[in-house]
Design a protein around this motif. Structure first.
Motif: not given
Ligand code: HEM
Length: 500
Positions: A327-328, A330-332, A334-335
């Motif tokens: 998840t981390k 994917q957050e990176e 996405d941003s």
């Protein structure tokens, strides 16, 4: 007649004793590294026949120190098990250990040592390494590599999205990487189920499996001439089939080559040959014969495919074991990237996902004992003498599990490569050496790192990947021999993500 026979026997006995004494005196000249006792000629059979050789040798290094000597039949092999001795051998001693040992099996796959990866240190090896390195770096220019990855990934991700049942990610990793290297070498993009790529994959897999477990013919070479094993016969057959396939591609390129037009890796090799012709460089031309150029292409498959696909498989394995880490990532993504395709420009901003990849390369041992080196002159390492001709193994597995450099080495921890602000540290731990170092450092490193990173970023941007409901993470690893490990078979399910 009897007297003659007695004399002959006496002469043979004297000769054997003489040879033995010569051997012992010769060995006494050297202060060889230590190692456990073994029966002469049989050697450390239990160790060299084990698929966990890398781990057994690492255990021995706790007793004997970082440089360990073992006997394999009639040969002596030296294993370097920590960063100090590896750097001393590969960097400080420059070319002393940049040779490669010859064996009947390497002779078969390299047409007698005419490739890059398994041929020994020589001006011809240097020239081919330089040309192939330049040809690979070509892919780092502009958007060439990222476009190629994009096309390939889109194809496979779309197919993956249609999977209704849990599936083995490894099958996709294999195809993605084969298609990728196929396009790099041969310039063409092929449909997902292309029979030629499939044949290439099967031949390569067959070769790697037999090479990983070794051959009795390498220990007792005359066996291959008098009664070769079925495994050896199959290996020779498959090896010739692979060379034939690559030769056909090479000849097609020679026939259709146009000066100044670079379609792919093979064209880059042909351009280098053309340059030597134009310059009338006879010495270079002599070294750039067809057999050697074909062997260089073969190297890209043999050295590049397995390492890359196994790394991808390990990465996904860890992502499914640690969903919060996934998840981390994917957050990176996405941003930094958002909904567009990840590109080479994003590379320096994807610090967390890159750290996860580096940690996957450390824990997923895809070349645990690397490629054997050979001393090209009498030299020393760690205070011991290493006679010319000795085979040396770099124990990458031991380096990557050294608690001096990696606290709690079994733990998957991307923060080993990140600073307190979550940014990439300026350097990686010294003992992190999946691509090795020195004159023989992996030729594909510069391409492999961005290539795998972009493939992983594409994958996690599109999908949430997890284990099927109720499936427990299998902690077992499958050992393939010579330090190569892959995750035990696992299946995944993928779910399209919504990217804002
Ligand atoms: C994760 C991916 C990869 C890993 C971990 C890896 C690792 C290695 C290692 C450990 C060696 C032996 C170095 C030594 O002898 O000390 C090596 C050699 C080599 N690799 Fe890679 N490799 C990877 C990908 C690639 C790719 C993609 C290519 C080509 C496109 C490639 C081409 C080569 C070649 C040609 C050599 C032989 C170099 C020589 O002997 O001079 N590798 N690699």
């Amino acid at each position: 007649m009897n007297n003659l026979s007695v004399n002959t026997q006496a002469m043979l006995a004297a000769l054997s004793i003489g040879l033995f004494v010569y051997y012992v005196i010769k060995r006494m000249r050297y202060r060889l590294p230590p190692g456990p006792w073994c029966i002469p000629l049989v050697g450390h059979y239990k160790i060299y026949s084990s698929v966990e050789m890398h781990k057994k040798v690492a255990e021995l290094s706790k007793v004997y120190g970082p440089v360990v000597r073992l006997s394999f039949g009639t040969q002596t092999w030296i294993f370097l098990n920590n960063n100090d001795v590896v750097i001393e051998a590969l960097i400080k001693k420059k070319a002393d250990f940049a040779g490669r040992p010859k064996s009947p099996s390497t002779d078969v796959i390299t047409a007698g040592g005419k490739d890059i990866a398994l041929s020994t240190y020589s001006p011809t090896w240097k020239l081919h390494r330089k040309i192939a390195g330049k040809a690979l770096r070509n892919y780092l220019q502009g958007t060439l590599l990222e476009n190629m990855i994009q096309d390939n990934m889109d194809k496979f991700l779309n197919k993956m999205a249609q999977e209704k049942d849990p599936f083995k990610f490894k099958d996709y990793a294999d195809l993605m990487v084969y298609h990728q290297l196929y396009t790099i070498c041969f310039g063409q993009k092929r449909p997902i189920d292309d029979p030629e790529v499939k044949t290439l994959l099967e031949l390569d897999e067959d070769l790697n499996t037999s090479l990983g477990t070794g051959f009795i013919e390498d220990l007792v070479p005359y066996l291959k001439d008098i009664c070769p094993t079925a495994k050896w016969k199959n290996f020779v057959k498959v090896s010739h089939q692979l060379t034939k396939l690559i030769s056909t591609k090479y000849r097609d390129h020679v026939d259709t080559y146009k000066s100044g037009v670079n379609r792919d890796f093979i064209d880059s090799l042909l351009a280098a040959k053309e340059e030597a012709e134009n310059e009338g460089d006879e010495s270079a031309l002599e070294k750039l014969d067809d057999t050697r150029l074909i062997q260089t292409i073969s190297d890209i498959f043999l050295a590049g495919v397995d390492t890359t696909r196994l790394t991808m498989d390990w990465f996904v394995y860890f992502m499914t074991r640690f969903p919060e880490i996934q998840t981390k990532c994917q957050e990176e993504i996405d941003s930094v990237v958002g909904a567009r395709h990840p590109s080479m420009k994003d590379r320096n901003k994807l610090d967390y996902i890159e750290a996860c990849l580096f940690e996957s390369m450390r824990l997923g041992s895809v070349a645990g004992l690397g490629v054997p080196h050979m001393a090209i002159c009498d030299s020393q390492v760690g205070g011991y003498d290493i006679p010319k001709g000795t085979t040396i193994f770099i124990n990458h597995w031991a380096l990557h599990n050294d608690p001096k450099f990696f606290k709690d080495p079994k733990k998957f921890d991307p923060y080993r490569y990140l600073d307190e602000n979550g940014k990439k540290k300026p350097a990686r731990p010294d003992s992190w050496l999946p691509f090795s170092a020195g004159s023989r450092v992996c030729l594909g490193e510069a391409v492999a790192k961005p290539e795998i990173l972009l493939m992983c970023a594409n994958l996690l941007q599109r999908f949430e990947i997890r284990l099927p409901d109720g499936e427990r993470a299998n902690p077992e690893y499958k050992q393939l021999g010579f330090g190569t490990e892959l995750p035990s078979e696992y299946k995944v399910i993928v779910k399209d993500r919504v990217i804002n």
